[in-house]
Motif scaffolding. Sequence first.
Motif, short mmCIF file in Angstrom:
data_model
loop_
_atom_site.label_atom_id
_atom_site.label_comp_id
_atom_site.label_asym_id
_atom_site.label_seq_id
_atom_site.Cartn_x
_atom_site.Cartn_y
_atom_site.Cartn_z
N THR A 32 -6.77 8.73 0.83
CA THR A 32 -7.81 7.75 1.08
C THR A 32 -9.19 8.45 0.44
O THR A 32 -9.98 7.65 -0.16
N ARG A 36 -10.65 6.04 -2.29
CA ARG A 36 -12.16 5.67 -2.19
C ARG A 36 -13.06 6.26 -3.15
O ARG A 36 -13.95 5.51 -3.62
N SER A 37 -13.09 7.68 -3.57
CA SER A 37 -14.05 8.29 -4.48
C SER A 37 -13.67 7.78 -5.96
O SER A 37 -14.78 7.85 -6.53
N LYS A 38 -12.69 7.86 -6.19
CA LYS A 38 -12.22 7.02 -7.65
C LYS A 38 -12.21 5.83 -8.14
O LYS A 38 -12.28 5.45 -9.21
N ASP A 40 -12.71 3.08 -5.23
CA ASP A 40 -13.16 2.08 -4.20
C ASP A 40 -12.11 1.32 -3.50
O ASP A 40 -12.34 0.20 -3.37
N LEU A 41 -10.86 1.87 -3.39
CA LEU A 41 -9.65 1.31 -2.73
C LEU A 41 -9.21 2.00 -1.53
O LEU A 41 -9.64 3.10 -1.39
N SER A 42 -8.71 1.22 -0.53
CA SER A 42 -8.39 1.83 0.60
C SER A 42 -6.98 2.16 0.46
O SER A 42 -6.27 1.67 -0.41
N GLU A 45 -4.83 -1.12 0.50
CA GLU A 45 -5.21 -1.84 -0.69
C GLU A 45 -4.03 -1.06 -1.79
O GLU A 45 -3.48 -1.79 -2.42
N TRP A 46 -4.14 0.08 -1.95
CA TRP A 46 -3.37 0.75 -2.90
C TRP A 46 -1.74 0.37 -2.75
O TRP A 46 -1.20 0.28 -3.54
N LYS A 84 -12.33 -9.54 -2.54
CA LYS A 84 -12.67 -8.22 -3.44
C LYS A 84 -12.07 -8.50 -4.86
O LYS A 84 -12.52 -7.69 -5.67
N LEU A 110 -7.30 -1.02 -11.78
CA LEU A 110 -7.34 0.01 -10.77
C LEU A 110 -6.22 0.88 -10.76
O LEU A 110 -6.27 2.02 -10.53
#
Length: 154
Positions: A32, A36-38, A40-42, A45-46, A84, A110
């Motif tokens: 997570t 999130r940091s790289k 902006d995916l949960s 979602e990934w 999104k 992404l």
Amino acid sequence: MNKHIASSFRTPSSFVTFRFARLQNSLNAQATFLLRSKADLSLVEWRLIQSLRMFENASMTELSGHVQMDKGQLSRKISAMVKKGLLRVEKDKHDQRVQHLHLTEKAQRLSDQMMPTMEARQTLLLADVPEDDLATFYRVLEKIEEASKIRDIE
């Protein structure tokens, strides 16, 4: 059951389910953070993006079975991902109740962006695990997964 195994269940950490849950929480927190940091995916979602890369044009029902997610929860997540700009939904030409899911270019981009990071993570996680141990681990996981389907337990 082996009496030694049964008598060893004294602390939470001696239960395989406790250890799995603790490990899963740690792995999920790590993934997570990276996602999130790289990108902006949960994490969900990934996982859905990666599943749809493997099963392009899957229906919601097919995807639900693959990711083992409740259809209601999946439907809400799919709606959020459409908003999104990560997914588009297309109704089946023969059955309007069936919806086929497609990744957008944004989701593909992404995924491509994050794949090296997630592969590096996998390498890190397995760096100190010999191949024969990993093969044994996967066999043990399969046996535990099969046993987890048994409902008649005394």
